[in-house]
Motif scaffolding. Sequence first.
Motif, mmCIF file in Angstrom:
data_model
loop_
_atom_site.group_PDB
_atom_site.id
_atom_site.type_symbol
_atom_site.label_atom_id
_atom_site.label_comp_id
_atom_site.label_asym_id
_atom_site.label_seq_id
_atom_site.Cartn_x
_atom_site.Cartn_y
_atom_site.Cartn_z
ATOM 1 N N ALA A 1 -14.869 6.107 -3.119
ATOM 2 C CA ALA A 1 -14.225 4.844 -3.461
ATOM 3 C C ALA A 1 -12.883 5.093 -4.152
ATOM 4 O O ALA A 1 -11.894 4.392 -3.879
ATOM 5 N N ALA A 2 -12.829 6.097 -5.034
ATOM 6 C CA ALA A 2 -11.569 6.427 -5.707
ATOM 7 C C ALA A 2 -10.532 6.946 -4.717
ATOM 8 O O ALA A 2 -9.342 6.610 -4.817
ATOM 9 N N LEU A 3 -10.964 7.748 -3.755
ATOM 10 C CA LEU A 3 -10.035 8.245 -2.730
ATOM 11 C C LEU A 3 -9.485 7.093 -1.894
ATOM 12 O O LEU A 3 -8.288 7.077 -1.551
ATOM 13 N N LEU A 4 -10.323 6.125 -1.550
ATOM 14 C CA LEU A 4 -9.856 4.973 -0.777
ATOM 15 C C LEU A 4 -8.887 4.117 -1.597
ATOM 16 O O LEU A 4 -7.878 3.632 -1.063
ATOM 17 N N GLU A 5 -9.192 3.919 -2.869
ATOM 18 C CA GLU A 5 -8.287 3.161 -3.729
ATOM 19 C C GLU A 5 -6.930 3.853 -3.821
ATOM 20 O O GLU A 5 -5.870 3.213 -3.740
ATOM 21 N N SER A 6 -6.959 5.182 -3.983
ATOM 22 C CA SER A 6 -5.717 5.939 -4.086
ATOM 23 C C SER A 6 -4.920 5.880 -2.792
ATOM 24 O O SER A 6 -3.693 5.733 -2.809
ATOM 25 N N ALA A 7 -5.609 5.973 -1.652
ATOM 26 C CA ALA A 7 -4.922 5.919 -0.362
ATOM 27 C C ALA A 7 -4.274 4.562 -0.136
ATOM 28 O O ALA A 7 -3.130 4.473 0.331
ATOM 29 N N ALA A 8 -4.981 3.476 -0.462
ATOM 30 C CA ALA A 8 -4.403 2.141 -0.317
ATOM 31 C C ALA A 8 -3.230 1.945 -1.272
ATOM 32 O O ALA A 8 -2.197 1.380 -0.895
ATOM 33 N N GLY A 9 -3.379 2.429 -2.503
ATOM 34 C CA GLY A 9 -2.293 2.307 -3.467
ATOM 35 C C GLY A 9 -1.057 3.071 -3.048
ATOM 36 O O GLY A 9 0.077 2.606 -3.245
ATOM 37 N N GLU A 10 -1.263 4.241 -2.455
ATOM 38 C CA GLU A 10 -0.124 5.031 -1.984
ATOM 39 C C GLU A 10 0.673 4.283 -0.928
ATOM 40 O O GLU A 10 1.912 4.218 -0.972
ATOM 41 N N GLN A 11 -0.028 3.699 0.053
ATOM 42 C CA GLN A 11 0.675 2.976 1.117
ATOM 43 C C GLN A 11 1.353 1.721 0.576
ATOM 44 O O GLN A 11 2.460 1.370 1.005
ATOM 45 N N GLY A 12 0.705 1.037 -0.360
ATOM 46 C CA GLY A 12 1.326 -0.133 -0.961
ATOM 47 C C GLY A 12 2.585 0.239 -1.730
ATOM 48 O O GLY A 12 3.619 -0.444 -1.633
ATOM 49 N N ALA A 13 2.507 1.320 -2.512
ATOM 50 C CA ALA A 13 3.673 1.764 -3.276
ATOM 51 C C ALA A 13 4.797 2.215 -2.353
ATOM 52 O O ALA A 13 5.975 1.932 -2.606
ATOM 53 N N ARG A 14 4.447 2.900 -1.270
ATOM 54 C CA ARG A 14 5.482 3.359 -0.341
ATOM 55 C C ARG A 14 6.131 2.181 0.393
ATOM 56 O O ARG A 14 7.341 2.169 0.591
ATOM 57 N N MET A 15 5.327 1.212 0.788
ATOM 58 C CA MET A 15 5.898 0.047 1.459
ATOM 59 C C MET A 15 6.873 -0.683 0.538
ATOM 60 O O MET A 15 7.975 -1.073 0.959
ATOM 61 N N THR A 16 6.479 -0.860 -0.727
ATOM 62 C CA THR A 16 7.359 -1.532 -1.679
ATOM 63 C C THR A 16 8.626 -0.720 -1.934
ATOM 64 O O THR A 16 9.733 -1.271 -1.985
ATOM 65 N N ALA A 17 8.479 0.599 -2.091
ATOM 66 C CA ALA A 17 9.639 1.451 -2.345
ATOM 67 C C ALA A 17 10.602 1.448 -1.165
ATOM 68 O O ALA A 17 11.824 1.383 -1.339
ATOM 69 N N MET A 18 10.071 1.504 0.055
ATOM 70 C CA MET A 18 10.936 1.507 1.234
ATOM 71 C C MET A 18 11.585 0.148 1.457
ATOM 72 O O MET A 18 12.713 0.055 1.956
ATOM 73 N N ASP A 19 10.894 -0.922 1.083
ATOM 74 C CA ASP A 19 11.500 -2.252 1.174
ATOM 75 C C ASP A 19 12.682 -2.356 0.211
ATOM 76 O O ASP A 19 13.751 -2.865 0.577
ATOM 77 N N ASN A 20 12.503 -1.862 -1.015
ATOM 78 C CA ASN A 20 13.606 -1.868 -1.979
ATOM 79 C C ASN A 20 14.758 -0.989 -1.500
ATOM 80 O O ASN A 20 15.931 -1.353 -1.653
ATOM 81 N N ALA A 21 14.419 0.178 -0.930
ATOM 82 C CA ALA A 21 15.466 1.075 -0.436
ATOM 83 C C ALA A 21 16.241 0.434 0.714
ATOM 84 O O ALA A 21 17.464 0.581 0.810
ATOM 85 N N THR A 22 15.538 -0.280 1.591
ATOM 86 C CA THR A 22 16.213 -0.954 2.707
ATOM 87 C C THR A 22 17.147 -2.044 2.198
ATOM 88 O O THR A 22 18.279 -2.188 2.690
ATOM 89 N N ARG A 23 16.686 -2.807 1.210
ATOM 90 C CA ARG A 23 17.536 -3.850 0.635
ATOM 91 C C ARG A 23 18.764 -3.249 -0.044
ATOM 92 O O ARG A 23 19.891 -3.753 0.099
ATOM 93 N N ASN A 24 18.568 -2.169 -0.789
ATOM 94 C CA ASN A 24 19.691 -1.524 -1.469
ATOM 95 C C ASN A 24 20.686 -0.938 -0.471
ATOM 96 O O ASN A 24 21.898 -0.961 -0.708
ATOM 97 N N ALA A 25 20.167 -0.407 0.637
ATOM 98 C CA ALA A 25 21.059 0.111 1.673
ATOM 99 C C ALA A 25 21.908 -1.006 2.263
ATOM 100 O O ALA A 25 23.108 -0.830 2.532
ATOM 101 N N GLY A 26 21.303 -2.167 2.478
ATOM 102 C CA GLY A 26 22.060 -3.312 2.985
ATOM 103 C C GLY A 26 23.174 -3.716 2.027
ATOM 104 O O GLY A 26 24.305 -4.011 2.457
ATOM 105 N N LYS A 27 22.860 -3.734 0.719
ATOM 106 C CA LYS A 27 23.883 -4.074 -0.269
ATOM 107 C C LYS A 27 24.992 -3.025 -0.283
ATOM 108 O O LYS A 27 26.183 -3.369 -0.411
ATOM 109 N N ALA A 28 24.611 -1.753 -0.154
ATOM 110 C CA ALA A 28 25.618 -0.688 -0.133
ATOM 111 C C ALA A 28 26.520 -0.806 1.086
ATOM 112 O O ALA A 28 27.738 -0.585 1.003
ATOM 113 N N ILE A 29 25.934 -1.161 2.233
ATOM 114 C CA ILE A 29 26.735 -1.330 3.455
ATOM 115 C C ILE A 29 27.726 -2.473 3.289
ATOM 116 O O ILE A 29 28.899 -2.363 3.679
#
Length: 291
Positions: free
Chosen positions: A234-262
């Motif tokens: 259960a802890a491994l599944l929680e960690s795996a879901a959290g990792e993907q959620g954190a990565r999705m949020t981080a990449m969304d922020n990075a995409t937005r920041n790239a747009g502002k930089a452009i």
Amino acid sequence: MPSLKELRARITGVKSQRKITSAMKMVAASKLRRFQQRAEASRPYADAMRRMLSELAAATRGQGELPPLMQGGPGRTHLVVMLTSDLGLAGGFNANLARSMRGLVERLEGEGETVRILPVGRKGGDAMTRNFPQAVIERLPGTAGREVPFARAAELGERIVDMLTKGEVDRVTVVYNRFVNAMTQTPTELPLVPLPVPENDNKDENAAQYEFEPDEEELLARLLPRNLQVQLYAALLESAAGEQGARMTAMDNATRNAGKAIDSLSQRYNRTRQANITTELIEIISGAEAV
């Protein structure tokens, strides 16, 4: 001031980065849906099994020698299993857990315990090797963002049981990021050994009384190792879901920041181009007047 050529190169580079971060965001989002469903589906089973084992352990308390998985060892060696990711680009997912882990280790050492760390995942292994190199007993690989098989938790659980049986450790805690939503992952400490038992389980006169078949000791011998594996899974599944959620949020922020930089670079490019044209016109007009 950068030249037009340099600005065009920077704009092209940022656009390429935006394509990469946008693609990574979509991949993380597709994985998140699967991992979130599995993590949420595992919670009722893991919670019910932990509660059942606690009640069973309370029923056998004071009835002779208890299994090591229930009471722990006689010493003061504490094994902390740390679950992180193998990959980066996940915002503060690994850094927040490493910070929580440092606080836990310092607290346990302040209480006189000898801490042994078993990091699962490259990022956690790197952090613990930097901060507590003497405490790390081995670095285990994570799942690298792929599916989490139950066999992985079973293998880890068997290793912990073997260490308890040999007297290498006396207590066990797993530290991981509990998935809340795509933007929130909470560092969590879950004691595994000794098995947490509420102190008032045997004091409630209105509590239901159960008869076990086979007896409590045999059930504990069978179910305690299984419970350990289930909690780790259960802890491994929680960690795996959290990792993907954190990565999705981080990449969304990075995409937005790239747009502002452009946008910012495009404005600088247009202003520089306009200034160059104006300068050329002034030079041409000045030369014509001089003739």
